[in-house]
Enzyme design. Sequence first.
Site, PDB file in Angstrom:
ATOM      1  N   ARG A   1       0.856  -1.185   0.000  1.00  0.00           N
ATOM      2  CA  ARG A   1       0.000   0.000   0.000  1.00  0.00           C
ATOM      3  C   ARG A   1       0.897   1.242   0.000  1.00  0.00           C
ATOM      4  NH1 ARG A   1       1.269   2.288   4.291  1.00  0.00           N
ATOM      5  NH2 ARG A   1       0.023   4.128   3.802  1.00  0.00           N
ATOM      6  N   GLY A   2       0.257   2.386  -0.249  1.00  0.00           N
ATOM      7  CA  GLY A   2       0.983   3.616  -0.467  1.00  0.00           C
ATOM      8  C   GLY A   2       1.141   3.798  -1.959  1.00  0.00           C
TER       9      GLY A   2
ATOM     10  N   ASN B   1      -6.067  14.483   2.769  1.00  0.00           N
ATOM     11  CA  ASN B   1      -5.225  13.461   3.379  1.00  0.00           C
ATOM     12  C   ASN B   1      -6.108  12.582   4.259  1.00  0.00           C
ATOM     13  OD1 ASN B   1      -2.571  12.292   3.795  1.00  0.00           O
ATOM     14  ND2 ASN B   1      -2.639  13.118   5.861  1.00  0.00           N
TER      15      ASN B   1
ATOM     16  N   GLN C   1      -3.320   3.164  10.787  1.00  0.00           N
ATOM     17  CA  GLN C   1      -2.052   3.179  10.060  1.00  0.00           C
ATOM     18  C   GLN C   1      -0.920   3.765  10.905  1.00  0.00           C
ATOM     19  OE1 GLN C   1      -4.960   4.423   8.863  1.00  0.00           O
ATOM     20  NE2 GLN C   1      -5.165   4.084   6.665  1.00  0.00           N
TER      21      GLN C   1
ATOM     22  N   ASP D   1      -2.798  13.091  -0.237  1.00  0.00           N
ATOM     23  CA  ASP D   1      -3.254  12.335  -1.398  1.00  0.00           C
ATOM     24  C   ASP D   1      -3.503  13.231  -2.602  1.00  0.00           C
ATOM     25  OD1 ASP D   1      -4.035   9.301  -0.612  1.00  0.00           O
ATOM     26  OD2 ASP D   1      -4.203  10.626   1.112  1.00  0.00           O
TER      27      ASP D   1
END
EC number: 5.3.1.23
Length: 356
Positions: free
Chosen positions: A53-54, A254, A203, A244
Amino acid sequence: MGNPVEVIQSVKLDDENSTLILLDQTVLPNETVFLELKEMEDVWDAIYQLKVRGAPAIGIAAGYGVYLGTKKSTANTYEELYSDFLKVKEYLASSRPTAVNLFWALNRMDNRFKEEAGKSVSEVKAALREEAELIRAEDEKICESIGQYALSLLEPGWGILTHCNAGTIATAKYGTALAPIYLGQEKGYDFKVYADETRPLLQGARLTAWELEQAGVDVTLICDNMASIVMKEGKIQAVLVGCDRVAENGDTANKIGTSGVAILAKHYNIPFYVCAPLSTVDLDCKTGDDIHIELRPSEEITSKWYEKPMAPKDVKTYNPCFDVTDHSLITGIITENGIAYAPFNESLPKMFKNTK
């Protein structure tokens, strides 16, 4: 221990064994598992299941994945190889239809393939590997540059609050918001990092606290609703977050909870910095009102992290994935080409013109 981020590189290519190596982020922090993937079905599953992810890490995995899938081809001509390449590309693209970096990386690999027209099969395969390595290397360089600019704003010994995970496991190396932490670690800055747990997917607790601890950084985990008291007590001298998407006016989307942190930072006169690769700056998006906010399943709030449900069975939930931080709350937006300050609609376009 050497460079601390080396031990937690999340995406690697083992070309000799035709293997993509991924850190499985779904089992952190209880297990540290590196997946060794040889089949495209397994690469597809890793992307779909958020084992990687990311956005940058997904793009890197896609680049390596489509190279490895094409490497297996037994085609004898450029045209036959391209046909096999397209099958792998389209297959991997179906793993996460909304993942922008996935398509960006796959299309970049496609463009490189076309640039090699007329060359031998072996030459094209070598070019694809080179392009995949470039995707990874360029992301590492971008993250390091963001980190250097951010570090110029910080002082040794400062307390720094961060939210969600914008670290090395979400990128090629260093991360974005965590990049200055790692670079400062190398220079003996002795930062004291406070990591928001980042409800509801945790997270900050599962990923940020884990990777900072692995790197030997002084990190303290707090619940999201503890940010105000640690600020009031003078423990925080700066806030660093990733993003984001950045709108033309500087509004920034974000992970949910980011805007609340920015409001608190404004109240306590603490600088609030957004670490944003230029790939996240969308000058066609005029304000944060134009950014679509994804809604997530109710189970993430009511039951996902509990042995038993911790809310009434039929209670209504509202679970937005992101929020938008108003530009007026942002001290600066740190890109790989420099730091943008208000008015952002003037400073952000200049970041694209800067060269290092």
